[in-house]
Design an enzyme around this catalytic site. Structure first.
Site, short mmCIF file in Angstrom:
data_model
loop_
_atom_site.label_atom_id
_atom_site.label_comp_id
_atom_site.label_asym_id
_atom_site.label_seq_id
_atom_site.Cartn_x
_atom_site.Cartn_y
_atom_site.Cartn_z
N LYS A 1 99.59 22.44 60.99
CA LYS A 1 98.58 22.16 62.01
C LYS A 1 98.23 20.67 62.02
O LYS A 1 98.04 20.06 63.06
CB LYS A 1 97.32 23.01 61.77
N GLN B 1 91.02 29.15 58.11
CA GLN B 1 92.28 29.84 57.83
C GLN B 1 92.01 31.17 57.13
O GLN B 1 91.34 31.20 56.10
CB GLN B 1 93.14 28.92 56.94
N ASP C 1 90.62 29.40 67.78
CA ASP C 1 91.47 30.54 67.42
C ASP C 1 91.23 31.72 68.35
O ASP C 1 92.03 32.65 68.39
CB ASP C 1 91.14 30.99 65.98
#
Ligand code: NAP
Length: 282
Positions: free
Chosen positions: A50, A94, A119
Site C-alpha cells: 500500500k 489492517q 476500505d
C-alpha cells in the site's frame, strides 16, 4: 475455445496512472494512514505494498505500526487523532487484529470516520451501498466490477453466482452485481448443491479460500469466471479457488491468480483515497 484472460495487473497499472494524473490536479495532496497492529507477516506485506502504491500515485502515506500489546483503547485513540487531521483523507486498519488480545474489530471499524473509511467497511458505508447511495466501495468487489467493465461484461440481466458471503467480499460483491442489474445468487458453506447453482452462472465469482473448489464441470460454457481467492498450493505458490487450466478451456473470460483481482484491489484503494480527498475539498 480458450478463455480471454482478464489482466488485472495491466488494468491496475492503468488505474493507478489515472489516479496519479488526477492527484496532480487537486488543490492538496491526498493522505492515507494505514494502521497495523502486531507483526502478522501477511499484513506486513499488504501494508508495504500500500505504501508503494501511494508513492506511485502521489498520495502521502503514513504508517502506524503498533505493537500487539497496544490494546483497544490505544488503538481507538490513534484512530480518533487521525479522524481529526485535515492532511489525512483515508484511514484503514489492517485486519485481522491480533487474536486473544481483547481487540474488538467491530468497534475499531465503527471508530473510523465514515468519510475517511476508504476500505468501505464502516456500517454507514455498508448501509449506503445496500441502499444505493454514494459511498466508499470495498476495494475487492469494486475491483471486480472495474474488471468486468474494462472487458465489456455487463451484468445486466445475467445470472450472477457469488460463492462466499463475507462482509468484505461476498456480500458487497453481491450488492454491486445486483446494483448493476444482475440476477444474483449467493452461495456459502451450507449451500447443498454448489455445482448445480454454479452451472447456472453467466458470471461466477469465487471468494472462498479453498484451492480446487471450482472445477470445470461446475462452469457453464462461455461463462465469465472471477477468482478472488488467494491460496497457496503444496509448493507455496499463490493460487485461487478455480481449477484454472481446465476452466479456462470452457469460460469466455477468466481471471488468473496471481495477476487478477489482487492488483485491482490495491488500485481501488488508491481510487477511494483520491475520492476521499475530493470530498474533503482538495
Ligand atoms: P471468509 O471470510 O473466510 O469467507 C469465506 C466464505 O466462503 C464464507 O462465506 C464461507 O461460508 C464460504 N465457504 C467456505 N467453504 C465453502 C464451500 N465448501 N462451499 C461454498 N462456500 C464455502 O473469506 P474472505 O475474507 O471473504 O476471503 C475469501 C478469499 O478471498 C480468501 O482466499 C481471501 O484470501 C481472498 N481475498 C482476496 C482478496 C484479493 O485482493 N484478491 C481480498 C480479500 C480476500 P460460510 O459463511 O457459510 O462460512
Amino acid at each position: 475455445m480458450a478463455a480471454t484472460v482478464i489482466d488485472g495487473k495491466a488494468l491496475a497499472a492503468e488505474c493507478k496512472a489515472r489516479v496519479a494524473e488526477e492527484v496532480k490536479g487537486l488543490s492538496g495532496r491526498p493522505g492515507l494512514a494505514v494502521i497495523i497492529v502486531g507483526d502478522d507477516p501477511a499484513s506486513r506485506t499488504y501494508v508495504n505494498s500500500k505504501r508503494k502504491d501511494c508513492a506511485e500515485c502521489g498520495i502521502y502515506s503514513e504508517e502506524y505500526a503498533l505493537p500487539a500489546e497496544t490494546g483497544q483503547e490505544g488503538l481507538l485513540s490513534v484512530i480518533q487523532t487521525l479522524n481529526g487531521r485535515e492532511d489525512i483523507d483515508g484511514i484503514l486498519c489492517q485486519l485481522p487484529l491480533p487474536a486473544g488480545m481483547g481487540y474488538d474489530e467491530e468497534e475499531v471499524l465503527l471508530a473510523i470516520d465514515p468519510d475517511k473509511d476508504v476500505d468501505g467497511f464502516h456500517p454507514v458505508n455498508v448501509g449506503r451501498l445496500s441502499t444505493g447511495q454514494k459511498c466508499f466501495l470495498p476495494c475487492t468487489p469494486a475491483g471486480v466490477m472495474e474488471m468486468l467493465r474494462a472487458y465489456g461484461v455487463d451484468p445486466e440481466g445475467k445470472e450472477c453466482v457469488v460463492i462466499g458471503r463475507s462482509n468484505i467480499v461476498g456480500k458487497p460483491m453481491a450488492m454491486l452485481l445486483l446494483a448493476a442489474n444482475g440476477t444474483v445468487t449467493v452461495c456459502h458453506s451450507r449451500t447443498p448443491d454448489l455445482p448445480a447453482v454454479c452451472r447456472r452462472a453467466d458470471i461466477l465469482v469465487s471468494a472462498v479460500g479453498r484451492r480446487g473448489l471450482v472445477t470445470a464441470d461446475m462452469v457453464k460454457e462461455g461463462a465469465v469466471v472471477i477468482d478472488v481467492a488467494m491460496n497457496r498450493d503444496e509448493r507455496g505458490k499463490l493460487c485461487g479457488d478455480v481449477d484454472y487450466a481446465a476452466v479456462a478451456e470452457k469460460a469466455a473470460y477468466i481471471t488468473p491468480v496471481p495477476g487478477g483481482v489482487g492488483p485491482m484491489t490495491r488500485a481501488m484503494l488508491m481510487v477511494n483515497t483520491l475520492e476521499a480527498a475530493r470530498r474533503h475539498g482538495k
